[in-house]
Design a protein around this motif. Structure first.
Motif, PDB file in Angstrom:
ATOM      1  N   GLY A  85       0.786  -1.253  -0.182  1.00 16.71           N
ATOM      2  CA  GLY A  85      -0.156  -0.008   0.120  1.00 16.71           C
ATOM      3  C   GLY A  85       0.755   1.358   0.119  1.00 16.71           C
ATOM      4  N   GLY A  86       2.279   1.143  -0.539  1.00 19.04           N
ATOM      5  CA  GLY A  86       2.993   2.314  -0.462  1.00 19.04           C
ATOM      6  C   GLY A  86       4.332   2.210  -0.229  1.00 19.04           C
ATOM      7  N   ARG A  87       5.180   3.139   0.017  1.00 15.97           N
ATOM      8  CA  ARG A  87       6.669   3.214   0.332  1.00 15.97           C
ATOM      9  C   ARG A  87       7.191   3.932   1.335  1.00 15.97           C
ATOM     10  NH1 ARG A  87      10.754   1.610  -2.269  1.00 15.97           N
ATOM     11  NH2 ARG A  87      12.773   3.005  -2.120  1.00 15.97           N
ATOM     12  N   ASP A  88       8.358   3.510   1.838  1.00 11.91           N
ATOM     13  CA  ASP A  88       8.938   4.131   3.331  1.00 11.91           C
ATOM     14  C   ASP A  88       9.896   4.922   2.592  1.00 11.91           C
ATOM     15  OD1 ASP A  88      10.237   5.075   5.530  1.00 11.91           O
ATOM     16  OD2 ASP A  88       9.886   3.077   6.616  1.00 11.91           O
ATOM     17  N   PHE A  89       9.906   6.422   2.491  1.00 13.45           N
ATOM     18  CA  PHE A  89      11.111   7.179   2.079  1.00 13.45           C
ATOM     19  C   PHE A  89      11.991   7.560   3.100  1.00 13.45           C
ATOM     20  CE2 PHE A  89       7.625   7.592  -0.786  1.00 13.45           C
ATOM     21  CZ  PHE A  89       8.485   7.180  -2.157  1.00 13.45           C
ATOM     22  N   VAL A  90      11.591   7.340   4.571  1.00 16.26           N
ATOM     23  CA  VAL A  90      12.549   7.470   5.540  1.00 16.26           C
ATOM     24  C   VAL A  90      13.690   6.271   5.586  1.00 16.26           C
ATOM     25  CG1 VAL A  90      12.861   7.855   8.096  1.00 16.26           C
ATOM     26  CG2 VAL A  90      10.872   8.918   7.006  1.00 16.26           C
ATOM     27  N   ASP A  91      12.958   5.275   5.564  1.00 14.79           N
ATOM     28  CA  ASP A  91      13.885   3.894   5.658  1.00 14.79           C
ATOM     29  C   ASP A  91      14.460   3.571   4.392  1.00 14.79           C
ATOM     30  OD1 ASP A  91      14.055   4.292   8.529  1.00 14.79           O
ATOM     31  OD2 ASP A  91      12.250   2.970   8.505  1.00 14.79           O
ATOM     32  N   ASP A  92      13.819   3.912   3.339  1.00 13.92           N
ATOM     33  CA  ASP A  92      14.048   3.553   1.757  1.00 13.92           C
ATOM     34  C   ASP A  92      13.941   2.062   1.686  1.00 13.92           C
ATOM     35  OD1 ASP A  92      14.880   3.954  -0.769  1.00 13.92           O
ATOM     36  OD2 ASP A  92      16.973   3.477  -0.340  1.00 13.92           O
ATOM     37  N   ASP A  93      12.585   1.846   2.057  1.00 15.10           N
ATOM     38  CA  ASP A  93      12.150   0.587   1.655  1.00 15.10           C
ATOM     39  C   ASP A  93      10.692   0.515   1.215  1.00 15.10           C
ATOM     40  OD1 ASP A  93      10.338   0.339   3.925  1.00 15.10           O
ATOM     41  OD2 ASP A  93      12.135   0.090   5.056  1.00 15.10           O
ATOM     42  N   GLY A  94      10.094  -0.693   0.752  1.00 14.06           N
ATOM     43  CA  GLY A  94       8.699  -0.749   0.347  1.00 14.06           C
ATOM     44  C   GLY A  94       7.597  -0.882   1.085  1.00 14.06           C
ATOM     45  N   ASP A  95       7.928  -0.854   2.414  1.00 15.01           N
ATOM     46  CA  ASP A  95       6.797  -1.065   3.553  1.00 15.01           C
ATOM     47  C   ASP A  95       6.695   0.279   4.500  1.00 15.01           C
ATOM     48  OD1 ASP A  95       5.091  -1.742   5.283  1.00 15.01           O
ATOM     49  OD2 ASP A  95       6.492  -3.648   5.962  1.00 15.01           O
ATOM     50  N   PRO A  96       5.428   1.165   4.326  1.00 14.97           N
ATOM     51  CA  PRO A  96       5.233   2.464   4.732  1.00 14.97           C
ATOM     52  C   PRO A  96       4.772   2.064   6.161  1.00 14.97           C
ATOM     53  CG  PRO A  96       3.420   1.711   3.295  1.00 14.97           C
ATOM     54  CD  PRO A  96       4.658   0.755   3.119  1.00 14.97           C
ATOM     55  N   TYR A  97       4.725   0.800   6.905  1.00 17.16           N
ATOM     56  CA  TYR A  97       3.947   0.570   8.148  1.00 17.16           C
ATOM     57  C   TYR A  97       4.975   1.430   9.218  1.00 17.16           C
ATOM     58  CZ  TYR A  97       1.372  -2.608  11.251  1.00 17.16           C
ATOM     59  OH  TYR A  97       0.490  -2.947  12.020  1.00 17.16           O
ATOM     60  N   PRO A  98       4.310   1.949  10.244  1.00 22.01           N
ATOM     61  CA  PRO A  98       4.843   2.629  11.150  1.00 22.01           C
ATOM     62  C   PRO A  98       6.023   1.902  11.679  1.00 22.01           C
ATOM     63  CG  PRO A  98       2.505   2.832  11.584  1.00 22.01           C
ATOM     64  CD  PRO A  98       2.684   1.735  10.708  1.00 22.01           C
ATOM     65  N   ASP A  99       7.220   2.443  12.192  1.00 24.85           N
ATOM     66  CA  ASP A  99       8.207   1.924  12.748  1.00 24.85           C
ATOM     67  C   ASP A  99       7.937   1.606  14.438  1.00 24.85           C
ATOM     68  OD1 ASP A  99       9.728   1.647  10.626  1.00 24.85           O
ATOM     69  OD2 ASP A  99      11.463   3.175  11.395  1.00 24.85           O
TER      70      ASP A  99
END
Length: 525
Positions: free
Chosen positions: A176-190
């Motif tokens: 359902g998205g992308r993580d630009f903070v950790d540069d990966d393909g999972d936008p789930y909260p850390d």
């Protein structure tokens, strides 16, 4: 307004505040009290001009016989008057004519009972107010949304397996998205304990409507999440700009930016311009400083800036305001999805922004509109709630008006124009760096609500766009009122309420490269 229902001693709307449907004249069941309002009555709403500050006292001086005021709505300056249910039609007409003959009486109309066509089965719908304040339930009688409409949430991570969100996450995009903070393909909260903002924002716009769970979002749009803010709630300009352009490339129709600060940057301006050129409507929070200037990115040209309202539709004390505000929406104590698979209320222009984004998505489920047309339609159908233009822009966003008003009809209740538009284009060519062309455009509308200037140039060149609206002179690269200055040749400038006393002057400038170009100017009423 959210509280425009006149409730007499018999409450004739359900507590859910659900949508209007079939109507019936209110009648109150007979009782054993001598109180005439406990017998069957035919009710009329009397609207009193605001020059009279006591509607009950003012109306009572014109009543006769068994006519009696039952309740008063002070904010609307109305009074509900009851007549005996068996009063003949001639008596009813005499009553209406008698009151309407007074200059201070604006209108007299039957007090009708509104029956819900759709009462969502989400158990905490009754705890929400934002959906009702923007009249989403009335819009749901027409559409609850369309999964083919996508809202990009550029924010903290989104808990995409929340039971009130999982059905509206766009699964065509990995996770359902992308993580630009950790540069990966999972936008789930850390961190589910700390990183709640993105999930709350996504739920306001698009928690599942009528799914038997929790709350409702504004509509059933699809959500893609661009995680650009960390669990600390901050993110770099680059990450945010990347997330914006990513969302635009993924086909987001609306991009929600419940973030701000940092001042003007070309990178962010170019990112939102790029998104606009890709067809996305970018909606952003005005800021929470309580100041008279709108924060970036909401202040960028082409971005729809949103201020926040309290439940009583006053401007929230924390909300920024200023001439760049486009719309207002409820932002205080807004109930939405939480990362513990439950629901919480928080406040901010961050909460007002996804209300507008959700209404935009709901509107696109009903009408096929470009992003510029959508922006103007939302403003044209907004409701004037009595605040200044600097506080409310065109008014409080209204889902029912936006969904149920034909964009080509010229209808709507707000200050954003009637939805009509007219365009003109010119073509030219630039021969290399430093070359330019300037054109002067005469306005076709006397008072357009907005003008959009678009430059379409070659893909292998870098052309820029400049404009002057209040000076009858061609802009230059060092003296201009508006500029679109991306790294390509697709440029766009949006100007609200332009000065039409002089012609619009537009400059196309070759920063590098050469080729043909077209400049299109579109005016919106």
């Amino acid at each position: 307004m959210a509280d425009n229902t006149n409730v007499t001693r018999r409450s004739f709307l359900t507590a859910t505040g659900a949508a209007a449907g079939s109507v019936a004249l209110v009648g109150v069941s007979a009782g054993e009290s001598d109180d005439p309002w406990n017998s069957d009555r035919s009710e009329y709403i009397v609207g009193v001009s605001n020059v009279e500050d006591d509607p009950q006292q003012h109306v009572e001086q014109y009543l006769q016989g068994q006519e009696q005021v039952g309740s008063v709505q002070e904010r609307l300056n109305t009074a509900v008057v009851g007549l005996p249910a068996d009063a003949p039609e001639s008596v009813r007409k005499q009553f209406v004519d008698r009151l309407e003959s007074r200059d201070t009486i604006k209108y007299v109309e039957q007090n009708v009972e509104l029956q819900a066509q759709l009462v969502p089965n989400d158990p905490r719908f009754g705890d929400q107010y934002a959906d009702q304040q923007v009249n989403a339930p009335e819009a749901w009688d027409t559409t609850t949304g369309d999964a083919g409409v996508t809202i990009g949430v550029v924010d903290q991570g989104v808990k995409y397996d929340h039971p009130d969100l999982d059905g509206n996450i766009d699964r065509s995009v990995s996770n359902g998205g992308r993580d630009f903070v950790d540069d990966d393909g999972d936008p789930y909260p850390d961190s589910l304990n700390e990183e709640i903002h993105g999930t709350h924002v996504a739920g306001i716009a698009a928690a599942e409507v009528n799914n038997g769970n929790g709350v409702t979002g504004i509509g059933n749009s699809s959500v893609i999440a661009g995680r650009a803010l960390s669990e600390r709630g901050s993110g770099s300009t680059a990450d945010i700009a990347d997330a914006i352009t990513w969302a635009a490339n993924e086909g987001a129709d609306v991009i929600n930016l419940s973030l701000g600060g940092g001042g003007y940057t070309n990178t962010m301006q170019n990112a939102v311009t790029y998104a606009a050129n890709q067809g996305a409507l970018v909606v952003a929070a005005a800021g929470n400083d309580g100041s008279g200037s709108v924060s970036y990115p909401a202040a960028y040209g082409g971005v729809l800036a949103v201020s926040a309202l309290d439940p009583d539709e006053s401007l929230a004390s924390y909300s920024n305001y200023g001439p760049k505000i486009d719309l207002a929406a409820p932002g205080t104590n807004v109930l939405s999805t939480w990362t513990a698979d439950d629901y919480e209320s928080i406040s901010g222009t961050s909460m007002a922004t996804p209300v507008v984004a959700g209404v935009a998505g709901l509107t696109l489920a009903q009408w096929e509109l470009s992003n510029a047309e959508l922006r103007n339609h939302l403003k044209a159908t907004a409701v004037d709630i009595g605040l200044s233009d600097r506080q409310q822009g065109a008014g409080r966003v209204d889902a029912a008006n936006a969904v149920n008003t034909d964009p080509g009809s010229g209808g709507g209740g707000g200050g954003g124009g009637g939805g009509d538009s007219t365009s003109s284009s010119v073509s030219g060519s630039l021969r290399g760096r430093g070359d330019s062309n300037c054109w002067s455009f005469s306005y076709e509308y006397s008072n357009p609500s907005q003008v959009v200037i678009e430059l379409d140039g070659p893909g292998n060149a870098d052309f820029d766009l400049y404009a002057n609206t209040s000076t009858n002179a061609c802009p230059t690269t060092s003296s201009y009122e508006f500029r679109s200055w991306t790294t390509g040749s697709q440029e766009s400038i949006t100007i609200d309420n332009p000065d039409t006393s002089v012609d619009l002057n537009v400059l196309a400038y070759a920063y590098s490269g050469r080729g043909d170009l077209t400049v299109t100017v579109t005016e919106y009423k």
